[in-house]
Design a protein around this motif. Structure first.
Motif, short mmCIF file in Angstrom:
data_model
loop_
_atom_site.label_atom_id
_atom_site.label_comp_id
_atom_site.label_asym_id
_atom_site.label_seq_id
_atom_site.Cartn_x
_atom_site.Cartn_y
_atom_site.Cartn_z
N PRO A 17 -2.32 -3.32 -16.07
CA PRO A 17 -1.66 -2.09 -15.19
C PRO A 17 -0.97 -1.75 -15.54
CG PRO A 17 -3.08 -4.33 -13.90
CD PRO A 17 -2.86 -4.73 -14.82
N VAL A 18 0.18 -2.22 -14.99
CA VAL A 18 1.92 -1.87 -15.81
C VAL A 18 1.74 -1.46 -16.89
CG1 VAL A 18 3.00 -3.55 -15.40
CG2 VAL A 18 4.23 -1.89 -14.35
N ARG A 19 1.37 -2.39 -17.67
CA ARG A 19 1.98 -2.27 -19.69
C ARG A 19 1.39 -0.72 -19.40
NH1 ARG A 19 2.09 -7.71 -21.63
NH2 ARG A 19 4.51 -8.10 -21.24
N VAL A 20 -0.35 -0.47 -18.95
CA VAL A 20 -1.08 0.68 -20.01
C VAL A 20 -0.08 1.87 -19.01
CG1 VAL A 20 -3.58 1.64 -19.22
CG2 VAL A 20 -3.07 -1.19 -19.26
N ALA A 21 -0.11 1.84 -17.71
CA ALA A 21 0.84 2.87 -17.09
C ALA A 21 1.84 3.40 -17.65
CB ALA A 21 1.09 2.50 -15.64
N ARG A 22 2.91 2.38 -18.32
CA ARG A 22 4.07 2.64 -18.72
C ARG A 22 3.34 3.12 -20.02
NH1 ARG A 22 6.99 -3.08 -17.59
NH2 ARG A 22 7.86 -2.43 -15.76
N ARG A 23 2.82 2.93 -20.40
CA ARG A 23 1.52 3.82 -22.18
C ARG A 23 1.48 5.35 -21.71
NH1 ARG A 23 -2.67 0.30 -24.94
NH2 ARG A 23 -2.78 1.64 -26.11
N LEU A 24 0.82 5.45 -21.05
CA LEU A 24 0.46 6.90 -20.33
C LEU A 24 1.62 7.29 -19.84
CD1 LEU A 24 -1.57 8.76 -19.44
CD2 LEU A 24 -1.14 8.06 -17.37
N ARG A 25 2.55 7.23 -19.42
CA ARG A 25 4.11 7.65 -19.67
C ARG A 25 5.11 7.80 -20.38
NH1 ARG A 25 8.93 3.30 -17.21
NH2 ARG A 25 8.31 3.05 -19.28
N ASP A 26 4.81 6.82 -21.06
CA ASP A 26 5.78 7.38 -22.33
C ASP A 26 4.00 8.85 -23.05
OD1 ASP A 26 7.21 5.72 -21.94
OD2 ASP A 26 6.16 3.81 -23.57
N GLU A 27 3.09 8.66 -23.09
CA GLU A 27 3.02 9.77 -23.73
C GLU A 27 2.78 11.00 -22.65
OE1 GLU A 27 1.06 9.62 -26.65
OE2 GLU A 27 1.24 7.50 -26.86
N LEU A 28 2.78 10.71 -21.90
CA LEU A 28 3.49 11.87 -20.97
C LEU A 28 4.84 12.68 -21.16
CD1 LEU A 28 2.03 11.15 -17.52
CD2 LEU A 28 1.07 13.24 -18.98
N SER A 29 5.59 12.16 -21.49
CA SER A 29 6.79 12.24 -22.16
C SER A 29 6.67 12.50 -23.04
CB SER A 29 7.97 10.51 -21.82
OG SER A 29 9.49 10.80 -22.27
N ALA A 30 6.09 12.15 -24.27
CA ALA A 30 5.88 12.36 -25.72
C ALA A 30 5.66 14.73 -25.42
CB ALA A 30 5.20 12.20 -26.40
N LEU A 31 4.91 14.91 -23.96
CA LEU A 31 4.53 16.06 -23.74
C LEU A 31 5.43 16.69 -23.04
CD1 LEU A 31 0.63 15.23 -23.25
CD2 LEU A 31 1.63 16.40 -25.72
N ASN A 32 6.59 15.83 -22.61
CA ASN A 32 7.28 17.36 -21.85
C ASN A 32 7.17 16.82 -20.34
OD1 ASN A 32 9.22 17.69 -23.96
ND2 ASN A 32 8.03 18.97 -24.34
N ILE A 33 6.34 16.04 -20.32
CA ILE A 33 6.07 16.14 -18.66
C ILE A 33 6.43 14.35 -17.80
CG2 ILE A 33 4.13 15.08 -16.51
CD1 ILE A 33 2.47 17.51 -18.63
#
Length: 116
Positions: free
Chosen positions: A17-33
């Protein structure tokens, strides 16, 4: 392969779960969130904005869609497969923009905690 050869062991990292959540965080970061990841008890949370927390068990992302249904006022949740963090990030970003348009972030309470 002869009887004496040992098959190669996959070096692929376990999906957690934490790896998957970090992938989401990285994708959100790419969207400036900006977002934060927290994990424990077999789940991981991605804190995005006041009223917007995405949680995952490693298989699916879930977050409150901002709607309530029926007389009992059940909350409606959005879902997205954890195998598609790009789409999940876009949908979460849309929800985040919705919330930001509704008003400013609440003032910190007595504990001094507030989303940033």
């Amino acid at each position: 392969m002869s009887g004496h050869e040992i098959p190669a062991i996959s070096r692929q990292k376990a999906i957690t779960p934490v790896r998957v959540a970090r992938r989401l965080r990285d994708e959100l970061s790419a969207l400036n969130i900006a977002s934060d990841v927290h994990d424990g008890y077999g789940l991981a949370l991605v804190s995005v904005w006041f009223g917007l927390v995405v949680w995952t068990d490693g298989r699916v992302f879930r977050w409150w869609a901002g709607e309530q249904t029926g007389q009992a006022r059940y909350q409606r949740y959005a879902f997205c497969p954890a195998s598609d963090p790009v789409t999940a990030a876009r949908r979460v970003a849309d929800r985040c923009l919705e919330l930001r348009k509704r008003g400013p972030v609440p003032v910190p309470g007595p504990s001094g905690c507030a989303p940033q």
